[in-house]
Design an enzyme around this catalytic site. Structure first.
Site, mmCIF file in Angstrom:
data_model
loop_
_atom_site.group_PDB
_atom_site.id
_atom_site.type_symbol
_atom_site.label_atom_id
_atom_site.label_comp_id
_atom_site.label_asym_id
_atom_site.label_seq_id
_atom_site.Cartn_x
_atom_site.Cartn_y
_atom_site.Cartn_z
ATOM 1 N N ARG A 133 0.865 -1.169 0.000
ATOM 2 C CA ARG A 133 0.000 0.000 0.000
ATOM 3 C C ARG A 133 0.911 1.232 0.000
ATOM 4 O O ARG A 133 1.734 1.347 -0.892
ATOM 5 C CB ARG A 133 -0.934 -0.085 1.227
ATOM 6 N N HIS A 162 3.440 -1.007 8.280
ATOM 7 C CA HIS A 162 2.128 -1.526 8.688
ATOM 8 C C HIS A 162 2.022 -2.993 8.280
ATOM 9 O O HIS A 162 2.423 -3.358 7.179
ATOM 10 C CB HIS A 162 1.033 -0.694 8.008
ATOM 11 N N TYR A 261 -41.413 -2.253 3.735
ATOM 12 C CA TYR A 261 -41.010 -2.045 2.337
ATOM 13 C C TYR A 261 -40.862 -3.356 1.582
ATOM 14 O O TYR A 261 -40.229 -4.301 2.069
ATOM 15 C CB TYR A 261 -39.663 -1.327 2.276
ATOM 16 N N MET A 310 -34.628 3.551 6.963
ATOM 17 C CA MET A 310 -33.629 4.556 7.348
ATOM 18 C C MET A 310 -33.804 4.965 8.816
ATOM 19 O O MET A 310 -32.829 5.138 9.544
ATOM 20 C CB MET A 310 -33.741 5.783 6.443
HETATM 21 C C1 PLP Z 1 -5.925 1.996 11.541
HETATM 22 C C2 PLP Z 1 -4.490 1.777 11.676
HETATM 23 C C3 PLP Z 1 -3.948 1.202 12.838
HETATM 24 C C4 PLP Z 1 -4.808 0.601 13.935
HETATM 25 O O1 PLP Z 1 -5.228 -0.681 13.538
HETATM 26 P P1 PLP Z 1 -6.083 -1.637 14.517
HETATM 27 O O2 PLP Z 1 -6.204 -2.898 13.757
HETATM 28 O O3 PLP Z 1 -7.402 -0.968 14.705
HETATM 29 O O4 PLP Z 1 -5.338 -1.756 15.780
HETATM 30 C C5 PLP Z 1 -2.566 1.170 12.973
HETATM 31 N N1 PLP Z 1 -1.750 1.629 11.987
HETATM 32 C C6 PLP Z 1 -2.240 2.156 10.843
HETATM 33 C C7 PLP Z 1 -1.298 2.655 9.801
HETATM 34 C C8 PLP Z 1 -3.618 2.237 10.635
HETATM 35 O O5 PLP Z 1 -4.080 2.745 9.502
#
Ligand code: PLP
Length: 370
Positions: A133, A162, A261, A310
């Site tokens: 990403r 990440h 509905y 809704m």
């Molecule tokens: C959202 C996010 C987190 C947190 O992730 P969790 O699974 O909710 O703990 C950590 N790092 C990044 C870059 C994120 O986008």
């Protein structure tokens, strides 16, 4: 609980969030709670204020506008900014003192040009170690670090990455991502930088992913990041949110009566149907119609009948003869001996607990318990 106005509300247990935060601190790394997307739908400001009092050393948001709201509310801790900043937001980044995750050099240059008169901003370089990403590759990292370190007004303070598969702790990608990050840490350009990799799943299931500081989100809000393999209870996490509404009408219907509905539901027997003033406009997923979802009334389950509207949804209370106008209904949370958690609702919706709470809309009154 007395509530004025429309009798549909969320109760958010800040003590439970603090409990879950303390559980996160056991990893030994610095903990920067993630309060992006308005605190996963539960209210970034009250959540961050509670965690500030509990000693959180920093916070994480995705957008500059989210940081602005927190600063205005009196959050003074350092704040990491996940998703970059738009054209025109550079000076705001400096003014708010947020620390962007830089994933391309051009953003660093843009930010550097906006810094004036000895002002400087802390930045983290985002490495794509395998998420596929945002970020620069480990191979590009030395040159990127060297370029950023030369830009006036920027202080490169950290390296971040990440995890893609942390919710499956034995997935081989986890080991591989950790090794790729370590290869960057070994560079001379990386000396002295603070490092962050783990989200909630990494923190709970991959201790070697914790490095200097961690970024837990979902675990603070009371769901296991390892769902559906594991549940909050097994992690020692406390549920945070409950969601309530009130019966506004109960009517009897003969067998064969079409309901709502599209007439997708037709009573199979003489029935009693209760109407609740809550619907997909509040974040109750339309996919929960026609018996997929259930609610709790006086500690017992009643199925949703017909389509979710809704503003309204109907439940079949034929089996619960005492139900009357004014009775409290629990959409999420505990009632008597039974409990519907965000994990169960996510299971019904074929989604993850994150989405169940993120889509709770501002129309719901939010009550915070300290
Ligand atoms: C959202 C996010 C987190 C947190 O992730 P969790 O699974 O909710 O703990 C950590 N790092 C990044 C870059 C994120 O986008």
């Amino acid at each position: 609980m007395t509530i004025t106005g429309r009798p549909t509300w969320l109760e958010i247990d800040l003590k439970a969030i603090v409990h879950n935060y303390r559980l996160a601190t056991r990893c030994g790394a610095g903990v920067w709670p993630v309060v992006k997307a308005d605190g996963y739908g539960l209210g970034a400001v009250p959540v961050a204020l509670a965690l500030q009092r509990a000693g959180a050393e920093g916070f994480c948001v995705s957008l500059v506008s989210e940081a602005e709201v927190l600063r205005q509310a009196g959050i003074t801790q350092p704040m990491a900014l996940f998703s970059g900043f738009g054209v025109g937001e550079e000076s705001q980044v400096g003014r708010l003192g947020v620390e962007p995750f830089l994933f391309r050099l051009e953003d660093g240059e843009r930010l550097s040009q906006a810094m004036r008169g000895g002002q400087s901003v802390a930045v983290h370089l985002k490495i794509d170690t395998g998420m596929g990403r945002l970020g620069v590759s480990p191979e590009e990292a030395p040159a990127a670090l060297a370029s950023l370190q030369r830009l006036p007004g920027l202080r490169v303070v950290g390296l971040v990455s990440h995890l893609a598969c942390a919710d499956t702790p034995d997935h081989p990608a986890n080991r591989w991502q950790i090794e790729r990050l370590r290869s960057v840490l070994a560079l001379p350009e990386a000396r002295g930088l603070r490092v962050s990799l783990a989200n909630s799943a990494g923190l709970l299931a991959l201790p070697e992913s914790c490095f200097d500081w961690v970024r837990p989100g979902i675990m603070l809000y009371g769901a296991s990041p390892l769902f559906p393999a594991r549940r909050a209870k097994e992690e020692g996490l406390r549920p945070v949110v409950s969601w309530h509404s009130t019966v506004v009408q109960v009517r009897s219907a003969p067998a064969g009566a079409p309901l709502g509905y599209g007439h997708t539901a037709v009573t199979q027997r003489p029935s009693r149907i209760a109407q609740l003033p809550v619907g997909y406009g509040d974040g109750y997923c339309r996919c929960l119609g026609n018996g997929v979802g259930q609610v709790l009334v006086a500690g017992r389950r009643a199925p949703v009948v017909g389509r979710v509207c809704m503003d309204l949804l109907a439940v079949d209370v034929t089996e619960l003869p005492g139900v009357a106008v004014g009775d409290e209904v629990t959409l999420l949370g505990e009632d008597g001996d039974d409990f519907i958690g965000i994990e169960e609702m996510a299971h019904w919706c074929h989604t993850i607990p994150y989405e169940v709470i993120c889509r709770l809309t501002a129309r719901n009154t939010r009550l915070y318990r300290e």
